[in-house]
Scaffold this motif. Structure first.
Motif, PDB file in Angstrom:
ATOM      1  N   PHE A  28      10.581  -1.261  -3.856  1.00  0.00           N
ATOM      2  CA  PHE A  28      11.561  -2.317  -3.614  1.00  0.00           C
ATOM      3  C   PHE A  28      10.822  -3.650  -3.607  1.00  0.00           C
ATOM      4  CE2 PHE A  28      13.085   1.514  -1.517  1.00  0.00           C
ATOM      5  CZ  PHE A  28      14.385   1.606  -1.984  1.00  0.00           C
ATOM      6  N   GLU A 124      15.363 -10.065  -7.313  1.00  0.00           N
ATOM      7  CA  GLU A 124      14.860  -8.917  -6.555  1.00  0.00           C
ATOM      8  C   GLU A 124      15.004  -7.692  -7.444  1.00  0.00           C
ATOM      9  OE1 GLU A 124      17.196  -8.848  -2.959  1.00  0.00           O
ATOM     10  OE2 GLU A 124      18.715  -7.599  -3.874  1.00  0.00           O
ATOM     11  N   THR A 126      14.359  -3.184  -7.937  1.00  0.00           N
ATOM     12  CA  THR A 126      14.058  -1.836  -7.470  1.00  0.00           C
ATOM     13  C   THR A 126      13.528  -1.074  -8.675  1.00  0.00           C
ATOM     14  OG1 THR A 126      15.873  -1.934  -5.881  1.00  0.00           O
ATOM     15  CG2 THR A 126      14.980   0.245  -6.382  1.00  0.00           C
TER      16      THR A 126
END
Length: 157
Positions: A28, A124, A126
């Motif tokens: 993450f 962001e 993942t």
């Protein structure tokens, strides 16, 4: 990693509708803005900030042994929609430069502001790093007796 594309849907441009990943190490990456390693913005413009945010994502991934093609999901937060729309072609070129032709499941969210000023965009991610292939256990092989062994010679007679 498998890109999920329902039959009959128009192909998405610059993202995937869904990604299925095999078991592996999940990484993450927190929201990365367009500042450098010292948390200093070198520009207030969206294009250099986007480039730096991509570099930051790649650097964090590398710390986990991950590469850009391991990204399964990315969320972008942008507080300057007109600047984003005007720079889409340049941003696409930067994407290809740092991430390549890999397009994860993505969301673009326009917000009124970001915490870090004068940030214009925050990314962001993942990622799923594939599990290392399991090596088969070493086998113990029995060797055949040499043809010239005394036992073999006796049998031939």
């Amino acid at each position: 990693m498998e890109v999920l594309m329902p039959k009959g849907w128009a192909p998405p441009i610059g993202y995937a509708n869904g990604i299925a990943a095999k078991p592996g190490r999940i990484v993450f990456v927190a929201g990365q803005v367009g500042w450098d390693e010292q948390q200093k913005f070198q520009s207030e413009d969206i294009v250099p900030q986007f480039e730096q945010a991509l570099k930051n994502i790649v650097a964090v991934l590398a710390e986990a042994g991950a590469r850009p093609e391991h990204i399964c999901r990315m969320t972008a937060y942008c507080c300057d929609k007109p600047a984003y729309l005007a720079a889409r072609r340049q941003l696409g070129k930067l994407w290809l430069q740092y991430i390549g032709r890999h397009f994860p499941a993505m969301s673009m969210i326009f917000v009124s502001d970001l915490l870090d000023n004068p940030g214009k965009i925050e990314l962001e991610a993942t990622a799923v790093v594939p599990a290392a292939p399991v090596k088969p256990a070493a086998r113990k092989y029995r060797t055949k007796r040499a043809r010239t062994s005394p036992t073999r010679r006796k049998r031939r007679r």
